[in-house]
Design a protein around this motif. Structure first.
Motif, short mmCIF file in Angstrom:
data_model
loop_
_atom_site.label_atom_id
_atom_site.label_comp_id
_atom_site.label_asym_id
_atom_site.label_seq_id
_atom_site.Cartn_x
_atom_site.Cartn_y
_atom_site.Cartn_z
N VAL A 23 76.69 197.19 56.46
CA VAL A 23 77.93 197.85 56.84
C VAL A 23 78.89 197.87 55.65
O VAL A 23 79.15 196.83 55.05
CB VAL A 23 78.59 197.15 58.03
N SER A 25 82.68 198.59 54.13
CA SER A 25 84.07 198.61 54.57
C SER A 25 84.99 198.56 53.36
O SER A 25 84.57 198.23 52.25
CB SER A 25 84.35 197.43 55.51
N ASP A 72 74.01 205.84 59.23
CA ASP A 72 74.93 206.44 60.18
C ASP A 72 76.24 206.61 59.43
O ASP A 72 76.99 205.63 59.25
CB ASP A 72 75.08 205.51 61.40
N ARG A 75 79.55 205.48 60.96
CA ARG A 75 79.77 204.03 61.01
C ARG A 75 79.68 203.37 59.63
O ARG A 75 79.78 202.15 59.52
CB ARG A 75 78.73 203.39 61.94
N THR A 77 77.15 202.79 57.85
CA THR A 77 76.11 201.78 58.00
C THR A 77 74.76 202.34 57.57
O THR A 77 74.42 203.49 57.87
CB THR A 77 76.02 201.31 59.46
#
Length: 119
Positions: A23, A25, A72, A75, A77
Motif C-alpha cells: 500500500v 501512502s 488497484d 486504493r 495498492t
C-alpha cells in the motif's frame, strides 16, 4: 512523506500459495510503475515483477507462470499472487514504486516482508 507498506508474507509449504500486498501512502500526484523485488542473504536484490500505471506487466523468468502482479489504482495498492511456491522463492520481498511528486519523481522502498517456503 511517502510510504510503502508490505504485508502477506509468512511460512508456506512447497506448492502452496501466498498473496502479498503493498500500500502506497503520502503526498503525491500519481503512482507510476510499481514493482516487487526479493533478496536472499548472500544474493543481490532481484526484480521479481513490475506493473505500469496502465497495467503492463513484466516478470523474472524464474517466476513466469507462477506469480501474478496486479494493482488497484483507486486504493494505491499492488498485489503479488504467488502460486506453486518453491524453496528457492524464500526471500525478503520488497515493494518499490515510482511516485510523481511536485518537482520530480521519487522511488522509495518498503520495509520488506519475509516469505519462507519450507516443509
Amino acid at each position: 512523506q511517502l510510504q510503502l507498506v508490505e504485508s502477506g508474507g509468512g511460512l508456506v509449504q512447497p506448492g502452496g500459495s501466498l498473496r502479498l500486498s503493498c500500500v502506497a501512502s503520502g503526498r503525491f500526484a500519481r503512482v507510476l510503475t510499481m514493482a516487487w523485488y526479493r533478496e536472499d542473504p548472500g544474493k543481490e536484490r532481484e526484480l521479481v515483477a513490475s506493473i505500469s500505471s496502465t497495467g503492463d506487466q513484466a516478470y523474472a523468468d524464474s517466476v513466469k507462470g507462477r506469480f501474478t502482479v496486479s494493482r488497484d489504482n483507486a486504493r494505491n495498492t499492488m498485489y503479488l499472487q504467488m502460486d506453486s511456491l518453491r524453496p528457492e522463492d524464500t526471500a525478503v520481498y520488497y515493494c518499490q514504486a515510482e511516485f510523481l511528486v511536485l518537482g520530480g519523481r521519487l522511488r522509495p522502498w518498503g520495509q520488506g516482508t519475509q516469505v519462507t517456503v519450507s516443509s
